[in-house]
Scaffold this motif. Structure first.
Motif, PDB file in Angstrom:
ATOM      1  N   SER A 118      -6.172  -1.927   1.305  1.00  0.00           N
ATOM      2  CA  SER A 118      -6.565  -1.329   0.026  1.00  0.00           C
ATOM      3  C   SER A 118      -5.377  -1.217  -0.921  1.00  0.00           C
ATOM      4  CB  SER A 118      -7.179   0.048   0.266  1.00  0.00           C
ATOM      5  OG  SER A 118      -6.271   0.886   0.964  1.00  0.00           O
ATOM      6  N   THR A 119      -4.203  -0.856  -0.367  1.00  0.00           N
ATOM      7  CA  THR A 119      -2.992  -0.746  -1.187  1.00  0.00           C
ATOM      8  C   THR A 119      -2.525  -2.122  -1.649  1.00  0.00           C
ATOM      9  OG1 THR A 119      -2.356   1.204   0.081  1.00  0.00           O
ATOM     10  CG2 THR A 119      -0.656   0.196  -1.283  1.00  0.00           C
ATOM     11  N   ARG A 146      -8.447  14.260  11.673  1.00  0.00           N
ATOM     12  CA  ARG A 146      -7.899  12.957  11.331  1.00  0.00           C
ATOM     13  C   ARG A 146      -6.437  13.093  10.942  1.00  0.00           C
ATOM     14  NH1 ARG A 146     -10.187   8.901   6.616  1.00  0.00           N
ATOM     15  NH2 ARG A 146      -8.667   7.225   6.939  1.00  0.00           N
ATOM     16  N   VAL A 147      -5.615  12.269  11.607  1.00  0.00           N
ATOM     17  CA  VAL A 147      -4.183  12.327  11.344  1.00  0.00           C
ATOM     18  C   VAL A 147      -3.862  11.323  10.244  1.00  0.00           C
ATOM     19  CG1 VAL A 147      -1.877  12.051  12.319  1.00  0.00           C
ATOM     20  CG2 VAL A 147      -3.743  12.971  13.721  1.00  0.00           C
ATOM     21  N   GLU A 148      -3.375  11.811   9.157  1.00  0.00           N
ATOM     22  CA  GLU A 148      -3.010  10.958   8.032  1.00  0.00           C
ATOM     23  C   GLU A 148      -1.685  10.255   8.328  1.00  0.00           C
ATOM     24  OE1 GLU A 148      -4.295  10.352   4.973  1.00  0.00           O
ATOM     25  OE2 GLU A 148      -6.143  11.519   5.188  1.00  0.00           O
ATOM     26  N   LYS A 149      -1.720   8.922   8.343  1.00  0.00           N
ATOM     27  CA  LYS A 149      -0.491   8.170   8.548  1.00  0.00           C
ATOM     28  C   LYS A 149       0.282   8.076   7.240  1.00  0.00           C
ATOM     29  CE  LYS A 149      -2.210   5.287  12.317  1.00  0.00           C
ATOM     30  NZ  LYS A 149      -2.426   3.899  12.797  1.00  0.00           N
ATOM     31  N   PRO A 150       1.562   8.220   7.296  1.00  0.00           N
ATOM     32  CA  PRO A 150       2.348   8.098   6.061  1.00  0.00           C
ATOM     33  C   PRO A 150       2.261   6.687   5.499  1.00  0.00           C
ATOM     34  CG  PRO A 150       3.784   8.160   7.997  1.00  0.00           C
ATOM     35  CD  PRO A 150       2.411   8.475   8.478  1.00  0.00           C
ATOM     36  N   ARG A 151       1.955   6.600   4.228  1.00  0.00           N
ATOM     37  CA  ARG A 151       1.797   5.299   3.590  1.00  0.00           C
ATOM     38  C   ARG A 151       3.152   4.692   3.246  1.00  0.00           C
ATOM     39  NH1 ARG A 151      -3.465   4.535  -0.195  1.00  0.00           N
ATOM     40  NH2 ARG A 151      -5.030   5.119   1.357  1.00  0.00           N
ATOM     41  N   ARG A 152       3.173   3.394   3.336  1.00  0.00           N
ATOM     42  CA  ARG A 152       4.396   2.647   3.036  1.00  0.00           C
ATOM     43  C   ARG A 152       4.595   2.616   1.527  1.00  0.00           C
ATOM     44  NH1 ARG A 152       8.191  -0.706   2.099  1.00  0.00           N
ATOM     45  NH2 ARG A 152       8.681  -2.464   3.455  1.00  0.00           N
ATOM     46  N   ILE A 159      -2.245  -3.301  -5.600  1.00  0.00           N
ATOM     47  CA  ILE A 159      -0.998  -3.802  -6.180  1.00  0.00           C
ATOM     48  C   ILE A 159      -1.206  -5.178  -6.810  1.00  0.00           C
ATOM     49  CG2 ILE A 159       1.339  -4.596  -5.616  1.00  0.00           C
ATOM     50  CD1 ILE A 159       1.399  -2.368  -3.471  1.00  0.00           C
ATOM     51  N   LEU A 160      -1.939  -6.052  -6.104  1.00  0.00           N
ATOM     52  CA  LEU A 160      -2.137  -7.411  -6.596  1.00  0.00           C
ATOM     53  C   LEU A 160      -3.037  -7.460  -7.825  1.00  0.00           C
ATOM     54  CD1 LEU A 160      -2.495  -9.356  -3.232  1.00  0.00           C
ATOM     55  CD2 LEU A 160      -0.630  -9.537  -4.876  1.00  0.00           C
TER      56      LEU A 160
END
Length: 361
Positions: free
Chosen positions: A96-97, A53-59, A101-102
């Protein structure tokens, strides 16, 4: 050979060894006494291998963007997390992020409900309060209908379940499995009914008052004294079957007319104290997410719950409509649900009306 669910570790190692020896998948299946499809599936999966699984960089969210999200959440109530972030031109943030945050600055809530009152409706409520300012509400018969279904209201099947325990099975049926229409009334500390409206009967003016004739008038009203009938005020809402010309004329023939028939303001089901009785009954018959299998069983539950409501509870509901001042010369009508506060004192000849709905709305 029966197909089993999973291959054991020893069986997998044997398959690898047999493949190295040049055995076919069919021969391996016969040797292990397993289904041929299971062996082929394992071989195919082993040859394909597992993709990492390639982890995408989170914003990353900056402090400036957080302030923008907070302002957008305040301006856009009941909006989704995606809509809030899109309004701030913030993209590439997973759900999820966004929700995490909210949660630090907002809550997920439902919209508050209120009657659809316009300015005219509010003025009519005020006029109604003035008209019945000095009325003794203990002589008012508050009536209404309630529908109870086999499955109960939506969202009433939630409750605490111990860890490790499975949730009980709940039936899924259209229209709540069907239901029963119930009519009842309350006056002072007495419950009138409940009465079951016959299945399949469409409540127009004729059928509704035929129902009242067969139940309310024959079983309860005729047994009352002449003085009681003279003082009683009959209350019903403005449903078409209640407020038609036929209905008014029919009640007049029964002696319920003019001041004996309460004028009801439009769009005001929340003013009727019997709504609280319906709440008590429904909480009782649907406790612990109970469901029913027949109309007779849910009707028996309604009757049993109604019998358990004592006179003191009913008296509390009827007396909640009016209060008397300590000098017993001033009648006070105060209802936050009515959104108006009216009182008059005979001693000082003072009348005050304050509209409270601006505070609430």
């Amino acid at each position: 050979m029966g197909q089993k669910k999973d291959l054991t570790g020893s069986e997998k190692s044997k398959i690898v060894r047999y493949l190295a020896e040049g055995c076919s998948s069919l021969k391996i299946a016969k040797l292990l006494k397993r289904d041929h499809r299971t062996i082929k599936r394992f071989i195919q999966n082993s040859q394909q291998g597992h993709k990492k699984r390639v982890e995408k960089p989170r914003r990353k969210i900056t402090a400036h963007e957080l302030r923008k999200v907070k302002r957008a959440a305040a301006k856009m109530p009941l909006a989704t997390s995606l809509a809030i972030f899109q309004s701030c031109n913030i993209t590439g943030v997973p759900k999820s992020t966004r929700c995490a945050i909210l949660r630090d600055m907002a809550k997920v809530r439902k919209a508050e409900r209120r009657p659809p009152l316009n300015k005219i409706n509010k003025l009519k409520r005020q006029d109604w309060a003035k008209k019945y300012l000095k009325t003794g509400f203990s002589k008012v018969l508050w009536t209404d209908e309630m529908r109870v279904s086999l499955d109960g209201p939506d969202g009433w099947a939630r409750g605490w379940i111990g860890k490790g325990q499975r949730a009980p099975v709940r039936l899924r049926r259209q229209q709540g499995g069907g239901g029963v229409l119930v009519w009842a009334g309350i006056i002072k500390d007495e419950l009138v009914g409940p009465f079951w409206v016959e299945d399949g009967v469409k409540l127009n003016s004729q059928s509704y008052y035929q129902f009242l004739e067969d139940t309310f008038f024959k079983q309860w009203y005729r047994k009352k004294s002449a003085s009681f009938k003279k003082n009683m005020i009959f209350m019903q809402d403005n449903a078409p079957s209640h407020a038609s010309k036929y209905s008014t004329a029919w009640l007049a023939r029964k002696g319920i007319k003019e001041e004996k028939l309460m004028t009801w303001p439009p769009c005001s089901p929340d003013l009727n104290p019997i709504e609280n009785l319906w709440s008590i009954i429904k909480c009782e018959i649907y406790k612990e997410g109970k469901q029913y299998t027949s109309l007779n069983s849910v009707w028996e539950a309604v009757v049993a719950a109604a019998r358990n409501v004592d006179g003191e509870q009913i008296k509390t509901l009827t007396e909640s409509m009016a209060f008397e001042c300590p000098c017993k010369e001033r009648w006070l009508y105060w209802s936050l649900i009515c959104f108006c506060f009216v009182f008059e004192c005979q001693k000082c000849i003072f009348v005050n009306v304050e509209m409270l709905y601006w505070c609430h709305w």
